[in-house]
Design an enzyme around this catalytic site. Structure first.
Site, mmCIF file in Angstrom:
data_model
loop_
_atom_site.group_PDB
_atom_site.id
_atom_site.type_symbol
_atom_site.label_atom_id
_atom_site.label_comp_id
_atom_site.label_asym_id
_atom_site.label_seq_id
_atom_site.Cartn_x
_atom_site.Cartn_y
_atom_site.Cartn_z
ATOM 1 N N GLU A 106 20.439 -66.415 -16.049
ATOM 2 C CA GLU A 106 19.044 -66.428 -16.520
ATOM 3 C C GLU A 106 18.108 -65.783 -15.490
ATOM 4 O OE1 GLU A 106 17.874 -70.338 -17.934
ATOM 5 O OE2 GLU A 106 19.833 -70.684 -18.853
ATOM 6 N N GLU A 110 22.326 -78.035 -17.296
ATOM 7 C CA GLU A 110 21.387 -78.766 -16.436
ATOM 8 C C GLU A 110 21.648 -80.269 -16.388
ATOM 9 O OE1 GLU A 110 17.522 -77.489 -17.846
ATOM 10 O OE2 GLU A 110 18.018 -75.384 -17.586
HETATM 11 O O1 9MR Z 1 13.064 -69.234 -22.433
HETATM 12 C C1 9MR Z 1 13.110 -70.460 -23.127
HETATM 13 C C2 9MR Z 1 11.723 -70.794 -23.692
HETATM 14 O O2 9MR Z 1 11.381 -69.867 -24.716
HETATM 15 C C3 9MR Z 1 11.705 -72.207 -24.228
HETATM 16 O O3 9MR Z 1 10.386 -72.533 -24.625
HETATM 17 C C4 9MR Z 1 12.198 -73.156 -23.158
HETATM 18 C C5 9MR Z 1 12.193 -74.591 -23.654
HETATM 19 O O4 9MR Z 1 12.892 -75.449 -22.844
HETATM 20 O O5 9MR Z 1 13.517 -72.794 -22.760
HETATM 21 C C6 9MR Z 1 13.553 -71.551 -22.152
HETATM 22 O O6 9MR Z 1 14.845 -71.254 -21.694
HETATM 23 C C7 9MR Z 1 15.403 -72.143 -20.719
HETATM 24 C C8 9MR Z 1 16.901 -72.146 -20.915
HETATM 25 O O7 9MR Z 1 17.218 -72.457 -22.244
HETATM 26 C C9 9MR Z 1 17.589 -73.115 -19.962
HETATM 27 N N1 9MR Z 1 17.213 -72.868 -18.585
HETATM 28 C C10 9MR Z 1 15.792 -72.741 -18.323
HETATM 29 C C11 9MR Z 1 15.170 -71.717 -19.272
HETATM 30 C C12 9MR Z 1 13.697 -71.505 -18.929
HETATM 31 O O8 9MR Z 1 12.963 -72.665 -19.163
#
Ligand code: 9MR
Length: 375
Positions: A273, A168
Site C-alpha cells: 500500500e 492489521e
Molecule cells: O483507501 C481506503 C479508503 O478509501 C477507505 O476509506 C479506508 C477505510 O478504512 O480504507 C482505505 O484503505 C486502507 C486499506 O484497506 C488497509 N490499510 C490502510 C488503508 C488506508 O487507510
C-alpha cells in the site's frame, strides 16, 4: 537477458526526461517507458484501484493503470461491508467485485484480493448475536467467517491469485489487537482464517498484511505471529508491508532490515500500500518546515519545489531498497493512481503518489524509473 534489460532501461531514461519536460498530460501521451516494463525483471508493479477506474468512468485513470501497472488491488470493493453488507447467502453484492476482477483479466494483470478478516469496514451484524446488542458466540462467528471466505474466495478461485487474509491484527506494541475477532473467537481466529482461505483456493498466495511493521515492537510481534502460524502448519505464504510512509519514516535502514527479517522466515514479501504522506505530524524540523510549505502552497501553486525534490529522493531511496531485495520482494503496490485519488487527502491536499491530479508523471516517477536502471 541482462543486456536486453539495460538497453531497454537506457532508452527509458531518455523517454522519461522527454515526457516530463514536455509536461504532457497522461491522457494524451502516456509516460514511457512504463513502471511495469522498467521493473519487469525485478517484481510486479501494482496499484490500488477504485470503481470509477475499473468501470472506465475515469478514462484517464484507466489508461494510466493499463499502461503502467501489471497488478491491481481493490481499494474498497472486496471489503466485507461492500461485498456482504447483509447476513446470509442473499446478503452478498458481487457486482463491483466481479467488474474489478474482469478489468484485471481483460488487461492480463495479477489480481489481488483485499481483504477477508479485518476489524474495520466490517458490518456490525457480523459480530452480533440475534438480539442485535450482545456479541455472538465463537461458533457463530467462526461459521460466518467460514461462509464469507468460502463464498468470496471460492467465487474468484484461480482468478484472484493472492489474498490479504488477515489485515492489521497487531497493535503498535506487537500484541494482538483487541478486535471483536479476538474477543469472540480467541487467538486462533487468525489460523482459522488462513485455513478457510486455503480450503477455498489451495493455489492462492495467502498474505498477512499490516502497517508500521518497520517499528521494532510491532515487527517483533509480527515475526512471532508468523513463526507461530508456520509451526502450526498454517498456510501463510506472504507478508504484506503496507508502507504508508512519511518523508522521514521509516529510515532506509529500517526498511531494509524489515524486508530482510520477513524474507528470512521463508515467506514472500510484498509492499502492498505504498504512498508517502507529506502532511502527517513529523518529529524532524526540516520535514515540519516542508509540511508548512505544502499546506500554504498547495491550493495555489501545487507542490513547492523543495518538497517535490524531497519526495523524488524519498521514492528513489525506497526503490533502491526494494531492488536490493528483488529475490524476495515479488510485488510493489501503490495505494492509488494519482494524488487526487489518495485516501491521504482527507480534506487537505496531499501529494503522496507518482502522478499528479492531472494524471501527469511527477519527478518522482522518473526517479523510480531511473532507480531500476542502476546496476
Ligand atoms: O483507501 C481506503 C479508503 O478509501 C477507505 O476509506 C479506508 C477505510 O478504512 O480504507 C482505505 O484503505 C486502507 C486499506 O484497506 C488497509 N490499510 C490502510 C488503508 C488506508 O487507510
Amino acid at each position: 537477458m541482462k543486456k536486453l534489460k539495460s538497453t531497454i532501461l537506457a532508452c527509458a531514461g531518455l523517454f522519461v526526461t522527454a515526457s516530463l519536460t514536455s509536461g504532457a498530460a497522461a491522457g494524451n501521451s502516456l509516460p514511457a517507458p512504463s513502471l511495469k516494463s522498467a521493473y519487469k525483471n525485478d517484481f510486479l508493479i501494482g496499484v490500488a484501484i477504485n470503481q470509477r477506474q475499473f468501470t472506465g468512468e475515469d478514462t484517464q485513470g484507466a489508461a494510466l493503470i493499463k499502461s503502467q501497472f501489471n497488478s491491481i488491488s481493490p481499494e474498497n470493493v472486496l471489503k466485507w461491508e461492500i461485498i456482504q453488507p447483509r447476513p446470509g447467502a442473499s446478503g452478498y453484492d458481487f457486482d463491483p467485485g466481479d467488474r474489478y476482477v474482469e478489468f484485471g483479466e481483460t488487461n492480463g494483470m495479477y489480481i489481488i484480493g483485499h481483504t477477508l478478516v479485518w476489524h474495520s469496514q466490517t458490518p456490525n451484524w457480523v459480530f452480533l448475536a440475534e438480539d442485535g446488542t450482545n456479541y455472538c458466540d465463537r461458533a457463530t462467528l467462526l461459521k460466518r467467517m467460514h461462509d464469507h471466505i468460502q463464498t468470496v474466495v471460492g467465487r474468484y478461485r484461480g482468478r484472484i491469485k493472492c489474498w490479504d487474509v488477515v489485515n492489521e491484527a497487531l497493535q503498535d506494541n506487537g500484541e494482538l489487537r483487541k478486535s471483536p475477532w479476538l474477543k469472540i473467537i480467541g487467538d486462533d481466529y487468525i489460523a482459522k482464517a488462513f485455513e478457510y482461505a486455503h480450503e477455498a483456493d489451495p493455489d492462492a498466495i495467502l498474505r498477512y498484511n499490516d502497517y508500521s511493521l518497520e517499528n521494532e515492537a510491532k515487527r517483533r510481534g509480527a515475526i512471532a505471529l508468523i513463526k507461530k502460524l508456520q509451526s502450526e502448519g498454517v498456510p501463510v505464504t506472504a507478508v504484506g508491508l503496507q508502507d504508508h510512509v512519511k518523508l522521514d519514516w521509516p529510515t532506509v535502514e529500517q526498511e531494509d532490515a524489515t524486508i530482510a527479517d520477513f524474507a528470512r522466515l521463508g515467506v514472500k514479501v510484498m509492499i502492498t500500500e505504498l504512498d508517502v504522506d507529506l502532511l502527517s505530524r513529523s518529529r524532524s524540523a526540516d520535514v515540519a518546515e516542508m509540511q508548512k510549505q505544502v499546506l500554504s502552497n498547495s491550493y495555489t501553486n501545487g507542490l513547492p519545489e523543495l518538497v517535490q525534490q524531497a519526495l523524488t529522493k524519498r521514492y528513489a531511496d525506497l526503490f533502491s531498497v526494494f531492488l536490493k531485495h528483488r529475490n524476495d520482494v515479488t510485488l510493489v503496490t501503490f495505494w492509488g493512481v494519482t494524488d487526487g485519488d489518495s485516501w491521504l487527502n482527507q480534506g487537505r491536499m496531499n501529494h503522496p503518489l507518482l502522478f499528479d491530479r492531472q494524471w501527469r508523471p511527477k519527478p518522482a516517477f522518473a526517479a523510480v524509473i531511473q532507480a531500476a536502471a542502476k546496476p
